[in-house]
Design a protein around this motif. Structure first.
Motif, short mmCIF file in Angstrom:
data_model
loop_
_atom_site.label_atom_id
_atom_site.label_comp_id
_atom_site.label_asym_id
_atom_site.label_seq_id
_atom_site.Cartn_x
_atom_site.Cartn_y
_atom_site.Cartn_z
N VAL A 62 0.84 -1.21 0.00
CA VAL A 62 0.00 0.00 0.00
C VAL A 62 0.87 1.26 0.00
O VAL A 62 0.82 2.05 -0.95
CB VAL A 62 -0.99 -0.02 1.18
N MET A 234 -9.42 10.64 0.05
CA MET A 234 -9.05 9.35 -0.52
C MET A 234 -7.74 8.80 0.04
O MET A 234 -7.43 7.62 -0.14
CB MET A 234 -8.97 9.45 -2.05
N LEU A 238 -5.92 4.56 2.86
CA LEU A 238 -4.56 4.02 2.74
C LEU A 238 -3.92 3.88 4.11
O LEU A 238 -3.15 2.94 4.36
CB LEU A 238 -3.71 4.93 1.84
N GLU A 307 -9.55 4.28 -8.36
CA GLU A 307 -9.09 3.65 -7.12
C GLU A 307 -10.12 2.64 -6.61
O GLU A 307 -9.76 1.53 -6.17
CB GLU A 307 -8.81 4.72 -6.06
N ILE A 311 -9.90 -1.50 -6.24
CA ILE A 311 -10.22 -2.25 -5.01
C ILE A 311 -10.97 -3.52 -5.37
O ILE A 311 -10.64 -4.61 -4.89
CB ILE A 311 -11.07 -1.39 -4.05
N ASN A 442 -1.15 5.47 -6.65
CA ASN A 442 -2.32 5.55 -5.77
C ASN A 442 -3.39 4.55 -6.16
O ASN A 442 -3.99 3.88 -5.30
CB ASN A 442 -2.89 6.97 -5.79
N TYR A 446 -4.63 1.19 -3.94
CA TYR A 446 -6.00 0.84 -3.57
C TYR A 446 -6.32 -0.62 -3.87
O TYR A 446 -7.16 -1.23 -3.22
CB TYR A 446 -6.99 1.78 -4.26
N VAL A 449 -5.32 -2.11 -0.78
CA VAL A 449 -6.31 -1.81 0.26
C VAL A 449 -7.43 -2.84 0.19
O VAL A 449 -7.85 -3.42 1.21
CB VAL A 449 -6.88 -0.38 0.08
#
Length: 521
Positions: A62, A234, A238, A307, A311, A442, A446, A449
């Motif tokens: 991450v 956002m 994280l 993002e 996920i 980024n 995600y 994440v």
């Protein structure tokens, strides 16, 4: 493009060398899954401990993907990828020589950094291919590289069995003699050697093309005040997912309550430090001293939606790849080796699905609609997979037709998952070229994440069919929600099918340039 792809010269040489770099990074990153039951038996680990190690495997990816994205934009993909591949040998050797559970955890935490390699190739590929071909090029890079996880599942156990005459072999209770330590160490050493080869055989950009760098790589540059606050929002998940990981490590005894509090405080400080850096990059915008012209702006909501798509597609893929061998083993009563090979069918689809998603995005004429449809189909696929345990119970555990049906359903679902990944990164390089590395970092973060969140859920649900049903239903519902966000919020990127990236000139073989063209290589 398809006809020229096998020429192995110009931009196609760069593409092939880069996807293979990604492939090796995934072989290294996923070299735990094929040996998870052997390692658990070797160390006498409980189910919660081996699941925690699996979570650790994706945890530091991450922050690593964000940091790698910054370094990538500053130093270029050639140097960044080469050093990361050389680093891969370090956690492999640590893990292969581990003697305690805590040493295993440390090895896998450090291994998570290797998973950040994906974002490097995104920018490298974008530098060599024009927007109209970016979907297929990024899909080939991501899909063929992602196959490294399936390659690990298919081959590492066999290699470990063949090398059992080397000291360090361990007898799995219901399987072969495996030298897992030697194989895991060897994967890291091979990656490091390829890192040296990669450095001396690639270039960051085609001849005559300037590598665009942001004015600062401390944080993502945004172009409106509203987007700055969206960026701050956002960034919260994280940090939040790292706190979840720390909680899991406390539950298995790796962290005591005092150390856990200290780690949480460090993560909060990390968020504040990241927020400060983002403010430093954008302070002139926030104070009103700087205003971007309309043609130089981009909408951060585009990044935010991508993002979320990552996920539910890549995040779910990482989680499913980690649990699928056990799912086939327990649901159908299969031997470990057979369960691992069948589970690899999920990742095997990367060879065609991710390039397919990118190609569809290139040819359909709307990257937005492609993204929404693939994400919706992925959600429906996971809901169908949640029905496998119930169907198996009716037909009979271990029924050959049921196993075949389960594999077909798994491969069909994985097609939409990986095509969705290809569609996501067909859009990422088109957001804003000079910050492509940070945007890719980024978005890629995600994905992890999602992986940590899904694997944490999997570690908490009951073992067996009930837990598997809850797990797959959660994946399906989350995907359907994100699909509707794509349909109603995501916008078609400007220049989605142009001959050149924004701000780029055509470089022709003679060395001259033609405005608004594309590189010919």
């Amino acid at each position: 493009m398809l006809g020229e792809m096998w020429s192995f010269r110009g931009r196609y040489k760069i593409l092939h060398m880069t996807w293979f770099a990604f492939f090796l990074s995934f072989v290294v990153w996923f070299n735990l899954a094929p040996f998870s039951t052997a390692i658990a038996a070797d160390f006498g680990l409980e189910v919660g401990q081996i699941r925690t190690i699996a979570i650790c495997n994706v945890a530091l990816t991450v922050p690593a993907r964000i940091i790698i994205g910054m370094l990538l934009d500053k130093y270029g993909p050639r140097l960044t990828y080469s050093l990361l591949l050389m680093y891969a040998a370090v956690p492999c050797i640590i893990f292969a020589s581990a003697q305690t559970f805590n040493q295993l955890v440390v090895g896998r935490l450090l291994m998570g950094i290797v998973g950040a390699g994906f974002v490097i190739g995104i920018r490298m590929t974008a530098e060599w291919f024009p927007p109209k071909e970016i979907g297929l090029a990024e899909g080939i890079y991501g899909g063929w590289g992602n196959f490294g996880s399936a390659f690990s599942a298919f081959t590492l156990v066999a290699v470990a069995g063949a090398l059992n005459f080397i000291p360090g072999a361990f007898q799995v209770p219901d399987g072969p003699l495996l030298n897992w330590r030697f194989v895991i160490a060897a994967t890291g050493i091979i990656a490091a050697l390829y890192g040296c080869l990669y450095y001396f055989n690639v270039q960051d950009t085609p001849p005559g093309k300037v590598y665009q760098r942001p004015s600062s790589t401390r944080g993502i540059e945004v172009t409106t005040v509203k987007d700055f606050w969206g960026l701050m929002l956002m960034n919260l998940p994280l940090t939040g997912i790292l706190i979840v990981l720390a909680w899991r490590l406390k539950k298995v005894g790796f962290l005591n309550p005092g150390t856990f509090g200290l780690v949480v405080a460090c993560f909060i400080a990390l968020y504040l430090f990241q927020a400060y850096n983002c403010w430093a990059v954008n302070k002139d915008l926030l104070s009103g001293a700087k205003r971007y012209p309309a043609e130089d702006r981009y909408k951060f909501k585009q990044v935010a939606i991508l993002e979320l798509t990552y996920i539910v597609n890549f995040g779910s893929e990482l989680a499913v790849v980690s649990m699928l061998p056990t799912f086939f083993e327990t649901t159908f009563g299969l031997p470990k080796a057979m369960a691992g090979m069948l589970a690899a069918s999920y990742a095997f689809m990367n060879l065609v699905a991710r390039p397919g998603g990118g190609l569809i995005s290139d040819k359909l004429g709307s990257r937005k609609i492609t993204m929404g449809v693939l994400t919706l189909c992925m959600g429906l696929g996971y809901l169908v997979m949640s029905s496998i345990p119930a169907i198996s119970a009716r037909v009979g555990q271990g029924s050959t037709p049921m196993v075949i049906l389960a594999v077909i359903l798994t491969m069909a679902c994985s097609f939409f998952v990986q095509a969705g990944e290809g569609s996501t990164f067909a859009i990422v390089p088109l957001i804003k070229r000079r910050v492509t590395g940070q945007v890719a970092g980024n978005v890629g973060a995600y994905g992890n994440v999602g992986a940590v969140a899904y694997l944490t859920l999997y570690s908490l649900v009951p073992e067996g069919d009930v837990g598997n049903v809850i797990f797959f239903q959660t994946l399906g519902i989350a995907s359907i929600i994100v699909a509707f966000l794509c349909f109603f919020i995501l916008e078609e990127p400007q220049g989605s099918f142009a001959e050149a990236h924004e701000g780029e000139d055509l470089v022709v073989p003679g060395g001259s340039s033609v405005p608004d063209g594309s590189y010919i290589g």
